[in-house]
Design a protein around this motif. Structure first.
Motif, short mmCIF file in Angstrom:
data_model
loop_
_atom_site.label_atom_id
_atom_site.label_comp_id
_atom_site.label_asym_id
_atom_site.label_seq_id
_atom_site.Cartn_x
_atom_site.Cartn_y
_atom_site.Cartn_z
N ARG A 135 0.83 -1.21 0.00
CA ARG A 135 0.00 0.00 0.00
C ARG A 135 0.86 1.25 0.00
NH1 ARG A 135 -3.15 -3.04 3.64
NH2 ARG A 135 -2.25 -1.97 5.42
N LEU A 136 1.96 1.24 0.75
CA LEU A 136 2.86 2.39 0.79
C LEU A 136 3.46 2.67 -0.58
CD1 LEU A 136 4.31 4.49 2.59
CD2 LEU A 136 6.12 2.83 2.92
N VAL A 137 3.90 1.61 -1.27
CA VAL A 137 4.49 1.77 -2.60
C VAL A 137 3.44 2.27 -3.58
CG1 VAL A 137 5.50 0.52 -4.54
CG2 VAL A 137 6.34 0.12 -2.22
N ARG A 138 2.21 1.71 -3.53
CA ARG A 138 1.15 2.13 -4.46
C ARG A 138 0.76 3.58 -4.24
NH1 ARG A 138 -3.51 -1.01 -3.59
NH2 ARG A 138 -2.51 -2.36 -2.13
N ARG A 139 0.88 4.08 -3.04
CA ARG A 139 0.54 5.48 -2.76
C ARG A 139 1.69 6.42 -3.09
NH1 ARG A 139 -2.96 5.73 2.78
NH2 ARG A 139 -4.61 4.34 2.09
N GLY A 140 2.75 5.90 -3.62
CA GLY A 140 3.87 6.77 -4.00
C GLY A 140 4.74 7.14 -2.81
N GLY A 141 4.72 6.32 -1.75
CA GLY A 141 5.45 6.68 -0.54
C GLY A 141 6.88 6.18 -0.50
N VAL A 142 7.38 5.61 -1.59
CA VAL A 142 8.76 5.07 -1.59
C VAL A 142 9.76 6.21 -1.37
CG1 VAL A 142 10.52 3.95 -2.99
CG2 VAL A 142 8.18 3.11 -3.04
N ALA A 143 9.58 7.31 -2.11
CA ALA A 143 10.51 8.43 -1.95
C ALA A 143 10.44 8.99 -0.54
CB ALA A 143 10.19 9.52 -2.98
N GLY A 144 9.24 9.10 0.01
CA GLY A 144 9.09 9.60 1.38
C GLY A 144 9.71 8.67 2.39
N ALA A 145 9.53 7.37 2.17
CA ALA A 145 10.10 6.39 3.10
C ALA A 145 11.63 6.45 3.07
CB ALA A 145 9.61 4.99 2.76
N VAL A 146 12.21 6.56 1.88
CA VAL A 146 13.67 6.63 1.76
C VAL A 146 14.19 7.91 2.42
CG1 VAL A 146 15.58 6.90 0.12
CG2 VAL A 146 13.81 5.17 -0.28
N LEU A 147 13.53 9.04 2.14
CA LEU A 147 13.96 10.30 2.76
C LEU A 147 13.82 10.27 4.27
CD1 LEU A 147 12.59 12.94 0.24
CD2 LEU A 147 14.97 12.31 0.63
N GLY A 148 12.71 9.68 4.74
CA GLY A 148 12.53 9.56 6.19
C GLY A 148 13.61 8.70 6.83
N PHE A 149 13.94 7.58 6.18
CA PHE A 149 15.00 6.70 6.70
C PHE A 149 16.33 7.44 6.76
CE2 PHE A 149 18.46 3.70 5.88
CZ PHE A 149 18.35 2.91 7.01
N LEU A 150 16.64 8.19 5.67
CA LEU A 150 17.90 8.95 5.64
C LEU A 150 17.92 10.02 6.73
CD1 LEU A 150 18.50 9.34 1.80
CD2 LEU A 150 19.73 7.85 3.40
N ALA A 151 16.77 10.69 6.96
CA ALA A 151 16.72 11.73 7.99
C ALA A 151 16.92 11.13 9.37
CB ALA A 151 15.39 12.46 7.91
N VAL A 152 16.28 9.98 9.62
CA VAL A 152 16.45 9.33 10.93
C VAL A 152 17.89 8.86 11.11
CG1 VAL A 152 15.76 7.31 12.30
CG2 VAL A 152 14.03 8.71 11.15
N ALA A 153 18.46 8.26 10.06
CA ALA A 153 19.86 7.80 10.15
C ALA A 153 20.79 8.98 10.41
CB ALA A 153 20.25 7.09 8.86
N ALA A 154 20.56 10.12 9.75
CA ALA A 154 21.40 11.30 9.97
C ALA A 154 21.23 11.81 11.40
CB ALA A 154 21.04 12.39 8.97
N GLY A 155 19.98 11.77 11.91
CA GLY A 155 19.75 12.21 13.29
C GLY A 155 20.44 11.32 14.30
N VAL A 156 20.39 10.02 14.09
CA VAL A 156 21.07 9.08 15.01
C VAL A 156 22.58 9.31 14.97
CG1 VAL A 156 21.58 6.64 15.43
CG2 VAL A 156 19.23 7.36 14.97
N ALA A 157 23.13 9.48 13.76
CA ALA A 157 24.57 9.73 13.63
C ALA A 157 24.96 11.02 14.35
CB ALA A 157 24.96 9.80 12.16
N LEU A 158 24.14 12.08 14.21
CA LEU A 158 24.42 13.34 14.89
C LEU A 158 24.35 13.18 16.40
CD1 LEU A 158 24.90 16.42 14.61
CD2 LEU A 158 22.42 16.69 14.67
N ALA A 159 23.32 12.43 16.87
CA ALA A 159 23.19 12.22 18.32
C ALA A 159 24.38 11.46 18.87
CB ALA A 159 21.89 11.47 18.62
#
Length: 197
Positions: free
Chosen positions: A145-169
């Motif tokens: 459902r996430l892929v069909r709604r076009g959420g792949v780009a959002g999911a990838v960006l969200g993952f990258l943002a969380v990973a960057a936040g964890v690295a900064l912390a």
């Protein structure tokens, strides 16, 4: 009984100006078209059913303009009748300069009325609920459902943002940064749940 849908064909301006060529009689058991076929110059045609027919027939308009060598179809609706109804259709052209009458007979329809449908008692029972899919299948369905709604780009960006936040912390080792990363994780998780719901 009449079995096919007949057409009442009327030729206009065939022999002379305002001439009307129509059959002497017409029979039907349902709705029918009056086809006004003009062989000459444009003309106005008035259609009028007498009192007997007027009770069981209906047309949207009684006055019709037919263009030069044009054709006009006039739909006549018919009410259900239990016994034959007879009357006359009056056809007038040239603002009353020529008139023709057609004997019309409306027959009861030979179509049988719809039989009532028997309802089985099992149809009134609520449908059985299908069992919930296993957790692995639910995860696959949510990802689909996430892929069909076009959420792949959002999911990838969200993952990258969380990973960057964890690295900064980890690099800064600050309580405020850890709280911000935790808040970002909760927002990302909530957004993902809304996206797949």
């Amino acid at each position: 009984m009449v079995s096919t849908v007949p057409t009442l064909d009327v030729e206009l301006n065939g022999e002379a100006v305002h001439d009307i060529d129509a059959p002497d009689a017409f029979a039907t058991d349902g709705p029918f078209p009056v086809v006004l076929d003009n062989a000459g110059r444009s003309t106005h045609v008035h259609l009028h059913f007498d009192d007997e027919l007027d009770r069981v027939t209906a047309v949207d308009e009684v006055n019709h303009f037919v263009a030069d060598e044009g054709t006009r179809h006039v739909h006549v609706s018919i009410a259900d009748v239990d016994e034959p109804v007879r009357g006359k259709l009056k056809i007038v052209t040239g603002y009353g300069s020529n008139t023709r009458y057609v004997d019309v007979r409306i027959e009861p329809s030979d179509e049988t009325p719809d039989e009532p449908v028997a309802v089985d008692e099992t149809l009134s029972a609520p449908p059985e609920r299908s069992p919930d899919p296993p957790p692995a299948q639910r995860a696959v369905n949510a990802l689909d459902r996430l892929v069909r709604r076009g959420g792949v780009a959002g999911a990838v960006l969200g993952f990258l943002a969380v990973a960057a936040g964890v690295a900064l912390a980890l690099a800064v080792d600050s309580v405020v940064v850890w709280l911000a990363v935790g808040l970002a994780l909760m927002v990302a998780f909530g957004a993902a749940l809304l996206a797949v719901a």
